[in-house]
Design a protein around this motif. Sequence first.
Motif, PDB file in Angstrom:
ATOM      1  N   VAL A   7      -3.715  81.875  14.667  1.00  0.00           N
ATOM      2  CA  VAL A   7      -3.850  81.018  15.838  1.00  0.00           C
ATOM      3  C   VAL A   7      -4.248  79.629  15.353  1.00  0.00           C
ATOM      4  CG1 VAL A   7      -5.098  80.623  18.000  1.00  0.00           C
ATOM      5  CG2 VAL A   7      -4.559  82.958  17.280  1.00  0.00           C
ATOM      6  N   VAL A   8      -3.529  78.617  15.819  1.00  0.00           N
ATOM      7  CA  VAL A   8      -3.847  77.241  15.467  1.00  0.00           C
ATOM      8  C   VAL A   8      -4.321  76.540  16.732  1.00  0.00           C
ATOM      9  CG1 VAL A   8      -2.957  75.056  14.567  1.00  0.00           C
ATOM     10  CG2 VAL A   8      -2.133  77.220  13.620  1.00  0.00           C
ATOM     11  N   GLU A   9      -5.521  76.000  16.665  1.00  0.00           N
ATOM     12  CA  GLU A   9      -6.089  75.266  17.788  1.00  0.00           C
ATOM     13  C   GLU A   9      -6.587  73.917  17.301  1.00  0.00           C
ATOM     14  OE1 GLU A   9      -8.016  78.904  20.350  1.00  0.00           O
ATOM     15  OE2 GLU A   9      -9.246  77.920  18.854  1.00  0.00           O
ATOM     16  N   ILE A  55       0.625  80.276  18.125  1.00  0.00           N
ATOM     17  CA  ILE A  55       0.192  81.603  17.701  1.00  0.00           C
ATOM     18  C   ILE A  55       1.380  82.268  17.015  1.00  0.00           C
ATOM     19  CG2 ILE A  55       0.732  82.684  19.921  1.00  0.00           C
ATOM     20  CD1 ILE A  55      -1.730  84.518  19.400  1.00  0.00           C
ATOM     21  N   THR A  56       1.125  82.873  15.882  1.00  0.00           N
ATOM     22  CA  THR A  56       2.160  83.549  15.113  1.00  0.00           C
ATOM     23  C   THR A  56       1.654  84.940  14.760  1.00  0.00           C
ATOM     24  OG1 THR A  56       2.863  81.444  14.155  1.00  0.00           O
ATOM     25  CG2 THR A  56       3.599  83.416  13.044  1.00  0.00           C
ATOM     26  N   VAL A  75       7.120  88.239  14.512  1.00  0.00           N
ATOM     27  CA  VAL A  75       7.438  88.702  15.854  1.00  0.00           C
ATOM     28  C   VAL A  75       7.129  87.685  16.943  1.00  0.00           C
ATOM     29  CG1 VAL A  75       7.279  91.148  15.314  1.00  0.00           C
ATOM     30  CG2 VAL A  75       5.219  89.909  16.014  1.00  0.00           C
ATOM     31  N   ILE A  76       6.271  86.735  16.683  1.00  0.00           N
ATOM     32  CA  ILE A  76       5.920  85.701  17.667  1.00  0.00           C
ATOM     33  C   ILE A  76       5.896  84.371  16.950  1.00  0.00           C
ATOM     34  CG2 ILE A  76       4.179  84.807  19.247  1.00  0.00           C
ATOM     35  CD1 ILE A  76       3.070  87.609  19.480  1.00  0.00           C
ATOM     36  N   LYS A  77       6.444  83.374  17.583  1.00  0.00           N
ATOM     37  CA  LYS A  77       6.307  82.029  17.022  1.00  0.00           C
ATOM     38  C   LYS A  77       6.409  81.007  18.108  1.00  0.00           C
ATOM     39  CE  LYS A  77       7.314  79.062  13.308  1.00  0.00           C
ATOM     40  NZ  LYS A  77       7.360  79.037  11.945  1.00  0.00           N
TER      41      LYS A  77
END
Length: 77
Positions: A7-9, A55-56, A75-77
């Motif tokens: 997670v990048v915030e 979020i990846t 699966v998520i990008k």
Amino acid sequence: MKVIVTVVEKIISEAHINIPDGLNQSAIKQHIVDRYNTGAMSTDMNIFQVDFESITARIVQRQADANSISSEKEVIK
């Protein structure tokens, strides 16, 4: 199944501090930087805003007889 989630915030913190009167712009900057670098400002910092960047998630499959990663699937990008 093991999934690695990243997670990048972007966190914006705000501190209300007192500085000596009569300082020029350069001296104000140096005072703030010095206070931050010594850790004196960290106790005054309050989280002001958090912006979600991304979020990846990656599924990690491991070989049965080894701890090395044999393949990854995003699966998520």
